[in-house]
Scaffold this active site. Structure first.
Site, PDB file in Angstrom:
ATOM      1  N   HIS A  86      -3.507  -5.062   0.505  1.00 17.01           N
ATOM      2  CA  HIS A  86      -3.051  -5.896   1.697  1.00 17.01           C
ATOM      3  C   HIS A  86      -3.231  -7.334   1.861  1.00 17.01           C
ATOM      4  CE1 HIS A  86      -2.333  -2.089   4.075  1.00 17.01           C
ATOM      5  NE2 HIS A  86      -3.276  -1.565   3.002  1.00 17.01           N
ATOM      6  N   CYS A 100       0.634  -1.212   0.123  1.00 20.38           N
ATOM      7  CA  CYS A 100       0.051   0.022   0.196  1.00 20.38           C
ATOM      8  C   CYS A 100       0.927   1.091   0.172  1.00 20.38           C
ATOM      9  CB  CYS A 100      -1.100   0.086   1.159  1.00 20.38           C
ATOM     10  SG  CYS A 100      -2.200   1.026   0.848  1.00 20.38           S
ATOM     11  N   GLU A 107      -1.595  -9.136   3.635  1.00 21.80           N
ATOM     12  CA  GLU A 107      -0.917  -9.834   5.193  1.00 21.80           C
ATOM     13  C   GLU A 107      -2.295  -9.604   6.140  1.00 21.80           C
ATOM     14  OE1 GLU A 107      -0.846  -5.317   5.362  1.00 21.80           O
ATOM     15  OE2 GLU A 107      -0.759  -6.828   3.800  1.00 21.80           O
TER      16      GLU A 107
END
Length: 231
Positions: free
Chosen positions: A173, A87, A175
Site C-alpha cells: 500500500h 493488494c 496510498e
C-alpha cells in the site's frame, strides 16, 4: 478525464490517490461492492484503480460479485485502459489474467522494505532500489502470462508487477496515510499476532510522517506513469 475505483470494504479507500487524481483534473467515481456494486461502461473511464480488502480472490461463493469484478478487470485491461491494483486489487488482476492466488508462506503486516527487480530497465516503471512500504496481506500469486516482476521482498517474491505499459499491480500500500493506517488497524487488529513479518500495533502507528510522505510520493509517480499511457 475519468478515474473509476473498485472498493471492497469501507475502510480501504483511495488514501493519497484521491488527492493526486483531483490535482490532475480527474473526475472520480467508484463501485462499492459492499453496497450496490454497479460497474460503469468501460468506454466511459480513462483509468481504473482496484483497492484492497481482507477477503480472498478465491472467495467467490461468499462474495458472488467477485466473478463479475474479475471479468470487468480483464475487459478493462484488454481494452488498453491504464489499470492499477493494490493488494487485493493486484491479486484480482493476477487472477483475472490467468494467475493463481494462494496463501504466502508468511503474512506481511506493517512496514517492511521492498526491492526493485528491474533496476536497469527503461521499459518498465522503475522502483527505488529499496524502500520501506506498508503491507497488510497473507496471500500471494503466480505472475500471469506476460507479466513482469518489478519489485520483491524477503517475505514475498511477487511484490509488484507490470503487464505491458499500462497495468501495474502492487501487493503493498503506497496510498496509505496516517488516517487510513489507523482505519485498517481498527478493523483488522485481530491479525496482529506474532510473526516474523508482523509488527505490533504500536509500531505500525508510530511511523513518522516522513515515511508516509515518501510512499505517497512514489504512489504519485506510478499514477503519473499510468496517466501518460491513457491513450
Amino acid at each position: 478525464m475519468h478515474a473509476h475505483y473498485l472498493q471492497h470494504v469501507s475502510f480501504e479507500g483511495l488514501g493519497s490517490i484521491e488527492t493526486w487524481l483531483r490535482d490532475a483534473g480527474y473526475e472520480i467515481t467508484n463501485t462499492r461492492f459492499y453496497e450496490a456494486g454497479v460497474l460503469p461502461s468501460i468506454a466511459d473511464i480513462d483509468l481504473l484503480v482496484i483497492m484492497g480488502g481482507p477477503m480472498s480472490v478465491n472467495d467467490e461463493i461468499q462474495y458472488p460479485w467477485m466473478d463479475k469484478e474479475k471479468k470487468f478487470i480483464k475487459e478493462v485491461i484488454q481494452s488498453g485502459k491504464p489499470t492499477l491494483g493494490i493488494c487485493l486489487g493486484a491479486q484480482l488482476i493476477a487472477a483475472s489474467m490467468g494467475g493463481d492466488v494462494f496463501p504466502n508462506s508468511v503474512k506481511e503486516i506493517g512496514w517492511f522494505p521492498v526491492q526493485a527487480t528491474k533496476t536497469d530497465s527503461t521499459t518498465f516503471f522503475q522502483f527505488p532500489k529499496e524502500i520501506p512500504v506498508f503491507h497488510w496481506h497473507g496471500e500471494t500469486f503466480n505472475l500471469p502470462e506476460g507479466a513482469v516482476s518489478i519489485a520483491e521482498s524477503k517475505g514475498c517474491k511477487n511484490q509488484a508487477f507490470q503487464i505491458g505499459d499500462s497495468v501495474i499491480g502492487l501487493q503493498f500500500h503506497l496510498e496509505t496515510t496516517p488516517g487510513s493506517a489507523q482505519a485498517i488497524v481498527k478493523h483488522c487488529r485481530d491479525e496482529l499476532v506474532d510473526g516474523a513479518y508482523i509488527q505490533r500495533e504500536e509500531e505500525i502507528l508510530a511511523t513518522p510522517q516522513e515515511q508516509y510522505k515518501a510512499i505517497n510520493k512514489l504512489m504519485g509517480k506510478i499514477l503519473e506513469y499510468l496517466h501518460t499511457r491513457k491513450g
